[in-house]
Design a protein around this motif. Structure first.
Motif, mmCIF file in Angstrom:
data_model
loop_
_atom_site.group_PDB
_atom_site.id
_atom_site.type_symbol
_atom_site.label_atom_id
_atom_site.label_comp_id
_atom_site.label_asym_id
_atom_site.label_seq_id
_atom_site.Cartn_x
_atom_site.Cartn_y
_atom_site.Cartn_z
ATOM 1 N N GLN A 152 13.649 35.163 -87.603
ATOM 2 C CA GLN A 152 12.240 34.758 -87.501
ATOM 3 C C GLN A 152 11.350 36.003 -87.494
ATOM 4 O O GLN A 152 11.340 36.761 -86.508
ATOM 5 C CB GLN A 152 12.006 33.959 -86.213
ATOM 6 C CG GLN A 152 12.748 32.657 -86.155
ATOM 7 C CD GLN A 152 11.891 31.506 -86.662
ATOM 8 O OE1 GLN A 152 10.794 31.705 -87.146
ATOM 9 N NE2 GLN A 152 12.401 30.300 -86.545
ATOM 10 N N PRO A 153 10.590 36.259 -88.549
ATOM 11 C CA PRO A 153 9.742 37.461 -88.587
ATOM 12 C C PRO A 153 8.761 37.564 -87.420
ATOM 13 O O PRO A 153 8.519 38.662 -86.913
ATOM 14 C CB PRO A 153 9.006 37.323 -89.924
ATOM 15 C CG PRO A 153 9.923 36.513 -90.771
ATOM 16 C CD PRO A 153 10.563 35.543 -89.836
ATOM 17 N N PHE A 154 8.191 36.440 -86.989
ATOM 18 C CA PHE A 154 7.226 36.472 -85.890
ATOM 19 C C PHE A 154 7.891 36.968 -84.612
ATOM 20 O O PHE A 154 7.357 37.843 -83.909
ATOM 21 C CB PHE A 154 6.622 35.091 -85.675
ATOM 22 C CG PHE A 154 5.558 35.046 -84.613
ATOM 23 C CD1 PHE A 154 4.260 35.433 -84.896
ATOM 24 C CD2 PHE A 154 5.859 34.626 -83.318
ATOM 25 C CE1 PHE A 154 3.275 35.402 -83.915
ATOM 26 C CE2 PHE A 154 4.887 34.589 -82.337
ATOM 27 C CZ PHE A 154 3.592 34.975 -82.629
ATOM 28 N N VAL A 155 9.046 36.411 -84.283
ATOM 29 C CA VAL A 155 9.794 36.834 -83.091
ATOM 30 C C VAL A 155 10.217 38.293 -83.226
ATOM 31 O O VAL A 155 10.146 39.073 -82.273
ATOM 32 C CB VAL A 155 11.016 35.926 -82.873
ATOM 33 C CG1 VAL A 155 11.870 36.438 -81.714
ATOM 34 C CG2 VAL A 155 10.588 34.483 -82.630
ATOM 35 N N HIS A 156 10.643 38.654 -84.406
ATOM 36 C CA HIS A 156 11.067 40.020 -84.699
ATOM 37 C C HIS A 156 9.929 41.009 -84.449
ATOM 38 O O HIS A 156 10.102 42.030 -83.769
ATOM 39 C CB HIS A 156 11.522 40.085 -86.162
ATOM 40 C CG HIS A 156 12.128 41.386 -86.564
ATOM 41 N ND1 HIS A 156 13.459 41.692 -86.361
ATOM 42 C CD2 HIS A 156 11.589 42.487 -87.149
ATOM 43 C CE1 HIS A 156 13.709 42.904 -86.812
ATOM 44 N NE2 HIS A 156 12.591 43.408 -87.289
ATOM 45 N N LEU A 157 8.741 40.686 -84.935
ATOM 46 C CA LEU A 157 7.609 41.604 -84.840
ATOM 47 C C LEU A 157 7.056 41.723 -83.426
ATOM 48 O O LEU A 157 6.737 42.826 -82.976
ATOM 49 C CB LEU A 157 6.508 41.192 -85.806
ATOM 50 C CG LEU A 157 6.785 41.480 -87.279
ATOM 51 C CD1 LEU A 157 5.693 40.887 -88.152
ATOM 52 C CD2 LEU A 157 6.899 42.977 -87.528
ATOM 53 N N ILE A 158 6.933 40.606 -82.709
ATOM 54 C CA ILE A 158 6.384 40.711 -81.352
ATOM 55 C C ILE A 158 7.372 41.429 -80.436
ATOM 56 O O ILE A 158 6.960 42.103 -79.487
ATOM 57 C CB ILE A 158 5.971 39.347 -80.756
ATOM 58 C CG1 ILE A 158 7.168 38.416 -80.572
ATOM 59 C CG2 ILE A 158 4.891 38.696 -81.583
ATOM 60 C CD1 ILE A 158 6.830 37.170 -79.768
#
Length: 221
Positions: A152-158
């Motif tokens: 999940q890019p969102f989880v990865h980035l945060i």
């Protein structure tokens, strides 16, 4: 290499990495973000809301240093603080890069500065952080989190954003200057805070001495 050069490299690298991952183009991003913002956390892995909440704690930690520091800068600190609540280090780092080092405070301490300077504010942030981490530990699923971090890019980035918030705190001279304004010269204090991610800065806010106020006329006399 200077501190500002390091911060600039981190900023450019993270912006490029964010664009490369393009999280807003993913179908699950808006759904997950909407659940986090509307507090519909029931079906989410507890670790994800916990990181999201900690990304609100970090801007407050920086605010407790930035708003006093901003009184000596040629630009305001609050736009960067507000932006950091939405984009993390992407909005925070430009302030840390362009600010000038000032190790004395002069001017009037307004109500906001008084609130941010209170030890009770630091204590409140510590209590909030402990509750968030307890929630993640008790209700979270670490195996599922690792899978989401990888997919999940969102989880990865945060998650990376949170780590960068920890990393840059001792790199920027903002922390050094705040110590100097309060008469703290012992390098052991710096390293105790720097080497203890998240809780080091939080404990510093709870234990630091009051900010002396110097009149501008006295400073330039």
């Amino acid at each position: 290499m200077g501190r500002k050069a390091v911060l600039l490299i981190i900023w450019i690298g993270f912006v490029a990495y964010t664009i490369w991952l393009a999280p807003l183009d993913q179908p699950d991003t808006w759904s997950l973000g909407g659940k986090l913002l509307t507090l519909h956390w029931g079906k989410l892995n507890a670790i994800i809301p916990a990181i999201f909440c900690l990304m609100g704690i970090w801007p407050m930690i920086y605010a407790c240093l930035m708003f006093a520091d901003g009184k000596m800068q040629n630009f305001r600190a609050w736009p960067y603080f507000i932006g950091s609540n939405f984009t993390g280090v992407i909005c925070l780092l430009p302030y840390l890069i362009f600010r000038q080092s000032h190790q004395q405070f002069f001017g009037k301490k307004d109500k906001l500065l008084e609130i941010l300077a209170r030890r009770s504010t630091g204590v409140s942030l510590v209590i909030g952080t402990i509750c968030i981490l307890a929630y993640a530990t008790i209700a979270g699923n670490w195996q599922d989190y690792v899978q989401q971090f990888q997919t999940q890019p969102f989880v990865h980035l945060i998650s990376i954003d949170f780590c960068l918030m920890c990393l840059i705190f001792p790199i920027t001279s903002l922390f050094d200057d705040d110590m100097a304004r309060r008469g703290l010269k012992d390098p052991r204090i710096f390293w105790s805070v720097a080497l203890l991610p998240l809780f080091g800065p939080l404990l510093y806010l709870c234990l630091r001495p009051p900010l002396p106020q110097t009149d501008a006329k006295e400073l330039f006399a």
